[in-house]
Scaffold this motif. Sequence first.
Motif, mmCIF file in Angstrom:
data_model
loop_
_atom_site.group_PDB
_atom_site.id
_atom_site.type_symbol
_atom_site.label_atom_id
_atom_site.label_comp_id
_atom_site.label_asym_id
_atom_site.label_seq_id
_atom_site.Cartn_x
_atom_site.Cartn_y
_atom_site.Cartn_z
ATOM 1 N N LEU A 117 0.834 -1.196 0.000
ATOM 2 C CA LEU A 117 0.000 0.000 0.000
ATOM 3 C C LEU A 117 0.874 1.254 0.000
ATOM 4 O O LEU A 117 0.645 2.182 -0.781
ATOM 5 N N LEU A 118 1.889 1.277 0.869
ATOM 6 C CA LEU A 118 2.766 2.439 0.953
ATOM 7 C C LEU A 118 3.564 2.627 -0.335
ATOM 8 O O LEU A 118 3.722 3.748 -0.835
ATOM 9 N N MET A 119 4.084 1.503 -0.882
ATOM 10 C CA MET A 119 4.877 1.586 -2.108
ATOM 11 C C MET A 119 4.017 2.000 -3.296
ATOM 12 O O MET A 119 4.452 2.766 -4.155
ATOM 13 N N THR A 120 2.784 1.482 -3.351
ATOM 14 C CA THR A 120 1.893 1.834 -4.457
ATOM 15 C C THR A 120 1.555 3.312 -4.426
ATOM 16 O O THR A 120 1.579 4.001 -5.452
ATOM 17 N N ARG A 121 1.239 3.800 -3.230
ATOM 18 C CA ARG A 121 0.926 5.220 -3.099
ATOM 19 C C ARG A 121 2.129 6.073 -3.486
ATOM 20 O O ARG A 121 2.001 7.078 -4.192
ATOM 21 N N GLY A 122 3.331 5.677 -3.021
ATOM 22 C CA GLY A 122 4.536 6.428 -3.362
ATOM 23 C C GLY A 122 4.835 6.389 -4.851
ATOM 24 O O GLY A 122 5.214 7.399 -5.453
ATOM 25 N N ALA A 123 4.663 5.201 -5.459
ATOM 26 C CA ALA A 123 4.956 5.050 -6.888
ATOM 27 C C ALA A 123 4.020 5.905 -7.736
ATOM 28 O O ALA A 123 4.455 6.616 -8.656
ATOM 29 N N LEU A 124 2.718 5.849 -7.427
ATOM 30 C CA LEU A 124 1.758 6.593 -8.230
ATOM 31 C C LEU A 124 1.848 8.098 -7.973
ATOM 32 O O LEU A 124 1.567 8.901 -8.864
ATOM 33 N N THR A 125 2.243 8.480 -6.757
ATOM 34 C CA THR A 125 2.455 9.903 -6.481
ATOM 35 C C THR A 125 3.628 10.426 -7.300
ATOM 36 O O THR A 125 3.559 11.506 -7.907
ATOM 37 N N THR A 126 4.712 9.648 -7.334
ATOM 38 C CA THR A 126 5.882 10.030 -8.132
ATOM 39 C C THR A 126 5.510 10.147 -9.602
ATOM 40 O O THR A 126 5.882 11.105 -10.288
ATOM 41 N N PHE A 127 4.761 9.152 -10.093
ATOM 42 C CA PHE A 127 4.335 9.171 -11.495
ATOM 43 C C PHE A 127 3.462 10.387 -11.771
ATOM 44 O O PHE A 127 3.625 11.070 -12.786
ATOM 45 N N SER A 128 2.519 10.668 -10.879
ATOM 46 C CA SER A 128 1.571 11.762 -11.094
ATOM 47 C C SER A 128 2.274 13.113 -11.161
ATOM 48 O O SER A 128 2.010 13.921 -12.064
ATOM 49 N N ILE A 129 3.186 13.350 -10.220
ATOM 50 C CA ILE A 129 3.874 14.654 -10.196
ATOM 51 C C ILE A 129 4.769 14.802 -11.423
ATOM 52 O O ILE A 129 4.790 15.857 -12.083
ATOM 53 N N ALA A 130 5.506 13.739 -11.763
ATOM 54 C CA ALA A 130 6.355 13.780 -12.960
ATOM 55 C C ALA A 130 5.502 13.952 -14.208
ATOM 56 O O ALA A 130 5.873 14.674 -15.150
ATOM 57 N N ASN A 131 4.364 13.307 -14.219
ATOM 58 C CA ASN A 131 3.432 13.386 -15.336
ATOM 59 C C ASN A 131 2.928 14.824 -15.531
ATOM 60 O O ASN A 131 2.847 15.328 -16.661
ATOM 61 N N ASP A 132 2.626 15.494 -14.423
ATOM 62 C CA ASP A 132 2.136 16.874 -14.493
ATOM 63 C C ASP A 132 3.215 17.816 -15.027
ATOM 64 O O ASP A 132 2.938 18.701 -15.849
#
Length: 684
Positions: A575-590
Amino acid sequence: MVNSKKIISLELLKSSFSGAIQKFSPKYAFSNPVMATVWIGTFILMLQIIYYIGSGIPIQNEIFIFIWLVITLFFANFAESIAEGRGKARADSLKKTRSSTMSKKVDKVGDLNFTEITSSELKIGDIVFVKAGEMIPGDGEVVLGIASVDESAVTGESAPVIRESGGDRSAVTGGTRVISDHLYIKITTKPGESFLDKMIAMIEGATRQKTPNEIALGIVLVVLTFLFLLTVLSLIPIAKFVGSQVGQNWNFRFSIWLALFVCLIPTTIAALLSAIGISGMERLIRHNVIAKSGKAVEAAGDIHVLLLDKTGTITLGNREANRFYPAVGIMEEELADASQLSSLSDETPEGRSIVILAKQRYAIRERNLKSLDVNWIPFSASTRMSGVEIYENGKLIRNVRKGASDAIRKYIESLDGNIPQTMQMISDEVSRKGSTPIWVTEGNKLLGIIELKDIVKGGLKERFATLRRMGIRTVMITGDNPLTAAAIAAEAGVDDFIAEATPEAKLKRIQEEQSNGYLVAMIGDGTNDAPALAQSDVGVAMNTGTQTAREAGNMIDLDSNPSKLIEIVEIGKQLLMTRGALTTFSIANDIAKYFAILPALFLPLAPLNIMQLSSPDHAILSAVIFNALVIPALIPLSLRGVKYMPKSPDSALLRNFLLYGGGGMVFPFFGIKLIDLIISGGYL
């Protein structure tokens, strides 16, 4: 059970579709601050479109942007609906076992005369009789009998379990079925408040509370949204100033400004954040673990210390007679005969195992005592002994006692008897092996010792070694003496143990670990474990445990398998890794979308338009479409979770940065360019 191999079924898609539509209501929309800004902007754009209809002002681009913003909101709702739906599918399967059944209420234990009433009419304290083939009508404790029970409707496990009076296997759950023999059960819960009802409520619960990390991430997302709002607003005066210098009209229409704002704020992680939390709880359900809160799942990913109650958790719960040690001059068969005789009235699992061992070793079976005057001595906490006195014609012919070593010693000495030194040595050796010595005496003569052995559950040593590699210390807690505790701890493979532990000692140890900055998990099954379960950061109660323990914990293991904590920890880390991974992806994506579409908005800056997007309108629309489509593309990952690999926090951070951050930077350039080609080619 929910099929863990199939992430999304057709039936789930149908129910999630309607759920996503319902979540368009303002009451729900404003529970997510980031998506609330998208909802407000989309609503204003809709009003603008309605206002300009029939005015002759071209609004085609506004309509396209509006449609894709609505789709963006829909996909955000859809992600959460799917996560909720997967948990509710499990709840629906449990509801089928909750239907009201007929129950046989009796006036007293052992009574064969019963009154049939529905399970909904049962009250706390009622005694019911359940025989093979019948459903257990409500939660309770077995007060008489032993039977095999099918609990697959609750746990999903096909193998039946033994439930019996006394010991740690007396708790039964309403909705399970007796498949052999019969039981007398004392009802312990009111209708509608059974464990099954609470399980269903917990599972259906989108009553999931946000965790501290999730709240912190939410604050970060709100701050980023505000910063991007200022960034986009600053483009309006900049565009007017630069446009006046080069003779271009760069006044942003509201639709353009809104689309740019939505594309740049972290909508991806904001849309998936709730789904990630709910799916973490749902993944636990697939492992037959019910979590009462998302906070417990998240904390499981960071625990440092695991405390385990010995009886019923590390061991099978009931000690079994393993061997007879006769005193010098006493035949082993003579000791077995006296041991069985003193255990015939002992209804505890240990007492029954002594009867069985004597029967297996020497074929000592039922004996006819009807012609004799027999006085059974029940076990009492004060004497710590049990036994039998047999009289013939008013004369005492046999006086047998069995019990704890110190209790029997005092009893023999009170009758002017002596304890052979060799027997004391044997008793100490049995204790060092992790077993419990039970002394047997006839009159003032010690006949020998029965070894009661705690049976350690299979495979625990290997599983504890895995926990050790994950950086988790394991501590066994037991009321046994230090010698017995040390032997069992070594056999089970735990790192440390606490002997002669009281509920206060368990609680104190947890508080000490927490004061040192550690997160603590506790696994237990008894009422005496309840304070520790409540105090711990992750309290896992065994389903076979008492009602008090199950209510005190914030997780319930339906399989009653202490090694299940490995899966619990892995899912917490997932759960923690998934949240961290998708947060990283989202910010980089933006950030990538910012550099991808901004140059295309200003025609004189064509040299900076490295993607060669066809027009400003197409650039904006391509970005909006890409922004909407990336959410459903990431739903399977948010539901399944990032694969857990034992890594240090630094390694995990580097992996997230390279894999998901890098992907988030590169993916938008390809996606937006592809959509622009489709739009400019007239395919969309």
